[in-house]
Structures are given as C-alpha cells and as structure tokens.
Design a protein around this motif. Structure first.
Motif, PDB file in Angstrom:
ATOM      1  N   CYS A 364      56.030  42.595   0.257  1.00  0.00           N
ATOM      2  CA  CYS A 364      56.266  43.714   0.781  1.00  0.00           C
ATOM      3  C   CYS A 364      56.278  43.707   2.394  1.00  0.00           C
ATOM      4  O   CYS A 364      55.871  43.018   2.974  1.00  0.00           O
ATOM      5  N   ASP A 369      51.797  49.116   2.259  1.00  0.00           N
ATOM      6  CA  ASP A 369      52.350  49.026   0.744  1.00  0.00           C
ATOM      7  C   ASP A 369      51.973  47.862   0.221  1.00  0.00           C
ATOM      8  O   ASP A 369      51.473  48.046  -1.012  1.00  0.00           O
ATOM      9  N   ALA A 425      58.950  49.890  -0.665  1.00  0.00           N
ATOM     10  CA  ALA A 425      57.746  51.133  -0.917  1.00  0.00           C
ATOM     11  C   ALA A 425      57.349  50.729  -2.172  1.00  0.00           C
ATOM     12  O   ALA A 425      57.470  50.047  -3.241  1.00  0.00           O
ATOM     13  N   ASN A 439      61.877  49.111  -4.852  1.00  0.00           N
ATOM     14  CA  ASN A 439      60.665  50.017  -5.184  1.00  0.00           C
ATOM     15  C   ASN A 439      59.553  49.585  -6.140  1.00  0.00           C
ATOM     16  O   ASN A 439      60.245  49.312  -7.177  1.00  0.00           O
TER      17      ASN A 439
END
Length: 550
Positions: A364, A369, A425, A439
């Motif tokens: 991350c 996050d 994210a 993501n």
C-alpha cells in the motif's frame, strides 16, 4: 517435455504435482531428490521434509497451514494431516517499488469505447431496467418479455431439446435408463436479430430480493450499489420501478447518485406503481420511458480510447490446484501491464486474501490504506467467527478435491491475480474506483456477489479465473472466463474464453500468455468479440447484504 512437479517459491517446503504420481516415484527437481511415500493426485501438494505435529506448511513463500499429524517426506498433504493457519499482520514500513513489465507493444494502443461526459469510458453501452424492491420483479419480467424481442435483443439458444420424441418413448413404455441415455439435443443454426438501436449493446433487466424488510442499512447499501451501476461507464441510463412504500426510496437512490458523482447527467426514469391506475398503465409507462431513454443512448458511438481508461476486475471461482500457478499469475501479469499503462485493476474477494495480508499491506502506498485493509479484514473475520464460521471454512468441496486444502493456500494463489504493483487505494463495498493503479475492493468470496460488486464499483471488464468451471457472468460488464488447465478449456469450451493450460505444460511463459490475454481483452473492450457469458446472456446479479458470505 512437461515437468511432473513444480516448486512455486524457493522457501516452500511443499511441491505441486503437475501429473498424478504413484507411490515410490522418484522425483528430481533442481537440488531436491524425493521419493513419494503415497499417491499424489495432479494439482495436490506433497511434503519436501518430515513434518512433526504443529510444523508450519509454507507455499508461495507464506504460511498456508500446520501439520496435524506426522507427515513423511514425499507424502501427500490432505485435510486429514494439515489444518488452516495464517500469519499475523501489522502495518509497517511499506515497500512500493516494483519492476514494471515491458508494455512497449501496447504503449500507443487504443480500444473502441463509449465516452461519457464525465470523462469515463465504457466497453459497453447498456440500458438498465431495475426494481427498487423485490415486489417489482414480476413487472421487470413483463417489461423484458415486451421489449427484448421487439427491439432485437433476445437471443435464442443454439440448441433445442426433442421433448416430443422423448414423450413418445415414454408413452411406448420406455424405462428410466433408456430415457436417461437418450440424446435429445438438437443443434440449431445461429439466430441473428436486427437491433433497432444499433449503438445500444443491450437492455438488462435486473432482479433482486432486496429493497424492503430486513434492516434499513441493507436498503441503503442496495441504493448505493445501484448508484454505482448507473455511474459505471458501461451503462447509458436506466428505468427504475418503484412500488412506492419500500425502504429503498427513490430519494435515497438520488442522494446516492449525487454523492457518488455530482456531474452525473445520464437519463434516469422512475416509475411508481402505487401512482398507477392499472398494471397495464404501469407497464406502458415503463416501456415508453425506456424507449425514450434508448433514443438518447443510441446517440453515443464507439470512439478510440486509451488503455488507461480501462478498469479490470480481478475475480476467481471454482478454483483448483493449478489456478495459483497458471491462470492467476497470468492475470496478475496483465494487471501489472495495465498499471504500467495507467489503467486500474481491482482485486476483490477479501476472504480469499487471508494469509497474504502482510504482503498486500506492505504494497500500500498510503499508510491509511494499509491500516484500512487490516481493519476491514479484521472486521470481516470477527463477523464470520461470531456466527460460528471463519475464513478457514472458505474452501469449497470442489476446491479441496482439486488440491486447495486450506483457505491460506487458496488465498495465496488467488492473490496472484493482483500481480506485484503498488496498491493505490483500499475500498469498501460500493465505493468507486477513481485512482489509476491497483485497487483493493472489499467483497465476499461468493462469485456472483463479488462480480456484482466489481461492476458496481466501476469495473468495465472482469477476468474470472477458474479451474473447475463456472458460467458466472454480469449484466453490464463483460466477464472473461480464464481456464487454469487445458482439460477444462476443452471440456467446457462453451463457457471458457481463454486458456492458460499451456503454462502448466511449459509451452508458454506467464509473460507471453499475458500479452496474448491483453490483446483479447482489447477485442472484448472494443465490441469486436463477445465472451461466452455474454453470448449465453449469463446476467448474474446478487447484491451483498453485508452479512457473512464467504
């Protein structure tokens, strides 16, 4: 020549059988010399050392289980001698550098997509007809029966069944066995229908069992999911059916749309049955609003778009012991290629990331996050345990039969779909993908709930790896079914779209197969080909009620 075995990671203390192994079979693999002490089925694992009770089982370089009995070197690992185990996770200094794959062949490539006014680009141009509550499902079906055939969107089967002949045999006293042995399939010529609206790829009629009853949070979440479907660039607009008194009120949906995208400007119509004087008037209004919307949707045409506009959902289901060494790594390489090209892959199914949390947390970019991922996983695990279950209950009977005997073993292979790029994210269910890069999206491991969620968060394509086979599709986002082995690809060729079995046999490298897959994805994204789930109209849609679903 195809190898008999494979060691996935240098620190592993188990190997994978690529073929069925007999007892006392001598295995030579790099510096390892093993004689099997039990039969080992293809896709299953066997010990590289003697395991004492409690010893850690390492595969993919991570903890995937612990020995529950003494396991002799060369013996097969089973649910009788290994139990699930996973490492603890902490947020620590993160390592976000990575080796980008070579994407020079795709640097200036484009696909033919549908450009929306907010800058998003879709791979499809779909109109939706959706109930806000389950009470309206029947009316959705009624609208479907009226509209699909007339507008050229219905598609007949490519086969029929000779029921008349079967009935004659039954009348003449045929016994059960002769009935079961009778081949009643009749192949039909391909049926093509002319569409009235050439630039609209389809009208999709969604059904669900939510919108009222239960808890209010479920209805609110349903509205957020439906807002995500509207915001997905694969959708041109929608007609919503409201009873009028349900929990999922029109205003709640409108608020969800406004919060999600203040610049939203697609045509959306709301038809309320409790304001109608008769069902015929209600259905008539649904049809008229939908036809009006289709006129607007048909004005949008495919135009060149950069690969960076793609959002690729990463899904798996019906996994086998080869999924983590062929299909998922190939998809993971494609994911890395897309990140290098500025696109947005989306890795979902949080129950199937159990055991690899540390490596994902370390990837991350933002510490917030990383902490959010740890928190979401912890909450999910606690909720599962509170109802007497847990991540260890995730592998299905089919998974276990084909070599995935613990959840951590299954997860370590499933996570390969996410490649090795940094994570930009971490999103909760129904949140939208807005950043280029990889993501993470919190969804269940349940195939349809997860694919439903991926499309609701913005995925415009979904790759779906499988080792056992599954027909799962999605109403708005093309689902590309990727086989982990050639036997499945040949046996279920009406379901499978892409085969990675050549990685197992050694005919292809992961990188070469990934390059071929990306070429295929661009064809699908451009509307130049359709997946088997699209051809079969496999429009699966199941909203997650946030209860425990593994």
């Amino acid at each position: 020549m195809m190898n008999k075995v494979l060691m996935v990671h240098p620190s592993d203390n188990v190997m994978v059988a690529l073929k069925d192994l007999e007892v006392a079979e001598n295995i030579e693999y790099e510096q390892h010399h093993i004689t099997t002490t039990s039969p080992v089925k293809s896709k299953h694992k066997f010990a590289l050392k003697d395991f004492q009770i409690g010893d850690e089982v390492i595969m993919y370089g991570v903890l995937v289980g612990k020995a529950t009995t003494f396991i002799k070197k060369g013996e097969a690992l089973t649910i009788q001698n290994v139990k699930h185990a996973a490492s603890d996770v902490v947020v620590r200094d993160r390592r976000t550098s990575w080796n980008k794959p070579d994407v020079s062949n795709f640097k200036d490539r484009t696909f033919m997509g549908y450009h929306r006014t907010d800058g998003q680009v879709g791979t499809q141009n779909m109109w939706l007809v959706v109930p806000l509550v389950f009470c309206e499902n029947r009316n959705v079906v009624a609208a479907k029966e009226i509209l699909e055939e007339k507008l050229g969107y219905s598609k007949g089967r490519d086969y029929d069944l000779d029921i008349d002949n079967l009935l004659k045999k039954i009348e003449n006293g045929a016994d059960n066995q002769s009935i079961l042995n009778d081949d009643i399939v009749i192949p039909l010529a391909e049926q093509k229908k002319n569409r009235v609206f050439n630039n609209v790829d389809g009208i999709k009629f969604l059904l669900h069992d939510g919108g009222c009853g239960g808890i209010r949070q479920d209805s609110d979440t349903l509205c957020q999911l439906l807002a995500g479907y509207l915001n997905n660039p694969n959708v041109a607009g929608a007609t919503f059916l409201s009873l009028g008194c349900q929990n999922a009120q029109v205003d709640i949906l409108k608020d969800a749309i406004d919060k999600l995208n203040p610049n939203f400007d697609k045509p959306v119509y709301y038809v309320e049955q409790q304001k109608s004087v008769a069902e015929s008037e209600f259905i008539s209004n649904i049809v008229k609003y939908t036809m009006s919307g289709l006129v607007e949707a048909n004005k949008v045409e495919r135009k060149p778009a950069p690969i960076s506009a793609l959002r690729l959902g990463l899904e798996c289901g019906g996994s086998d012991g080869f999924s983590g060494i062929s299909a998922n790594p190939v998809i993971g390489y494609v994911s890395d290629m897309l990140v290098a090209l500025g696109a947005s892959p989306i890795l979902a199914e949080f129950p199937e990331l159990n055991g690899v949390e540390q490596s994902l947390t370390d990837r991350c970019i933002d510490e917030k996050d990383a902490q959010r991922f740890v928190d979401l996983m912890s909450i999910y695990k606690q909720r599962a345990e509170a109802v007497g279950s847990g991540f260890d209950a995730n592998p299905s009977p089919g998974n276990i039969k084909d070599g995935l005997i613990t959840d951590a073993m299954k997860s370590a292979g499933a996570a390969k779909k996410g490649g090795s790029s940094p994570i930009v994210a971490v999103l909760d269910y129904t949140e939208q993908v807005t950043k280029p890069g990889l993501n993470l999206l919190c969804t269940p491991g349940n195939d349809v709930e997860s694919t439903t969620a991926l499309a609701g968060s913005g995925a415009t394509l979904i790759t779906f790896s499988t080792g056992l086979g599954t027909p799962t599709g999605n109403p708005i986002t093309p689902v590309i079914k990727v086989a982990s082995n050639s036997i499945l690809a040949e046996r279920m060729n009406d379901i499978i779209d892409f085969n990675t079995g050549s990685v197992i046999t050694g005919e292809d490298s992961i990188a070469s197969r990934a390059n071929t897959m990306l070429e295929y994805l661009l064809l699908i994204a451009s509307g130049q080909d359709e997946t088997n789930s699209m051809r079969m109209r496999q429009d699966d849609f199941i909203p997650w009620k946030r209860g425990i679903s593994l």
